[in-house]
Scaffold this active site. Structure first.
Site, mmCIF file in Angstrom:
data_model
loop_
_atom_site.group_PDB
_atom_site.id
_atom_site.type_symbol
_atom_site.label_atom_id
_atom_site.label_comp_id
_atom_site.label_asym_id
_atom_site.label_seq_id
_atom_site.Cartn_x
_atom_site.Cartn_y
_atom_site.Cartn_z
ATOM 1 N N TYR A 164 0.808 -1.221 0.000
ATOM 2 C CA TYR A 164 0.000 0.000 0.000
ATOM 3 C C TYR A 164 0.843 1.273 0.000
ATOM 4 O O TYR A 164 0.691 2.127 -0.887
ATOM 5 C CB TYR A 164 -0.949 0.012 1.203
ATOM 6 N N LYS A 168 1.416 4.305 -3.046
ATOM 7 C CA LYS A 168 1.148 5.735 -2.966
ATOM 8 C C LYS A 168 2.386 6.549 -3.344
ATOM 9 O O LYS A 168 2.275 7.637 -3.918
ATOM 10 C CB LYS A 168 0.656 6.085 -1.559
ATOM 11 N N THR A 199 -12.133 5.184 7.636
ATOM 12 C CA THR A 199 -12.867 4.606 6.518
ATOM 13 C C THR A 199 -12.764 3.086 6.572
ATOM 14 O O THR A 199 -12.033 2.520 7.387
ATOM 15 C CB THR A 199 -12.293 5.082 5.163
#
Length: 241
Positions: A164, A168, A199
């Site tokens: 992850y 980015k 989230t």
């Protein structure tokens, strides 16, 4: 063709993406809710419309080139152009992701969504963006991808991540390359870092609300002509990379 500002937000059925769509819609814009799950997409559209937003659903899976092409056709038929694209759709790939144990297939899957997916959508939408008077592209990155912050050790960049966080970093680097190529156009493209937002992506462990996380994307989507391009920003300003 309509003179109303037209925007597309990917991954807009929930979380930060939904709040970006809501925020842009509150400006009086027509907002395409890009999402692959039909039920969630249409529920989001209905909720936005109930709040007074001119929202419309855009079936879109950023890993599926056919749906990306179809999404571009839908927007062309509806408005003839696109003014703002917010590339928000992303996945974490699940944890743990220590580089010594992460499944290479997970790395590929995360990069396919978080980076290659952005390339697919951006390139498909560029012909429509070029028809806009003030086109803007916002790529939702993350401060966890900051190499400076990760190497410095004085900033919480989250758990060790072999998929992850590097995705980015990759997305931010790609944003800079787009800005270089498009430097002789009126297209402004920047990366937005929303902060640690609660989230589904992080099991709602974040300390910021989705609405707070959406603010930087809305700011970059509404930059004036001559504004920055190829930059990485959070609410406090430029993020070191």
């Amino acid at each position: 063709m309509s003179e109303q500002t037209i925007a597309l937000v990917t991954g807009a059925n929930k979380g930060i993406g939904y709040e970006i769509a809501a925020g842009l819609g509150a400006l009086g814009w027509s907002v395409g809710v890009g999402a692959r799950d039909e039920e969630r997409r249409e529920a989001a559209v209905a909720k936005l419309r109930a709040a007074g937003v001119d929202a419309f659903g855009v079936p879109l899976d950023v890993t599926d080139a056919a749906t990306v092409t179809a999404a571009a056709s839908l927007i062309e038929e509806r408005a003839g152009r696109l003014d703002v694209l917010v590339n928000n759709a992303a996945i974490t790939g699940g944890m743990p992701q220590a580089p010594t144990v992460v499944d290479p297939a997970t790395v590929l899957r995360v990069v396919d969504t978080n980076v290659v997916g952005v390339v697919r959508v951006t390139n498909a939408m560029l012909p429509l963006l070029r028809r806009s008077q003030s086109p803007r592209i916002v790529n939702m990155s993350s401060s966890v991808g900051s190499l400076t912050r990760q190497a410095g050790g004085d900033f919480d960049t989250g758990p060790i991540s072999g998929a992850y966080a590097p995705s980015k970093s990759f997305l931010t680097a790609m944003t800079v390359q787009y800005a270089r190529e498009l430097s002789d156009t009126n297209i402004l493209i920047n990366a937005a870092c929303p902060g640690f937002v609660a989230t589904d992506l992080n099991g709602h462990r974040g300390v910021r609300t989705p609405e707070q996380g959406a603010a930087i994307a809305i700011h970059l989507a509404t930059l004036p002509d001559g504004g920055p391009t190829g930059g990485i920003f959070d609410d406090a300003g430029v993020v070191p990379w």
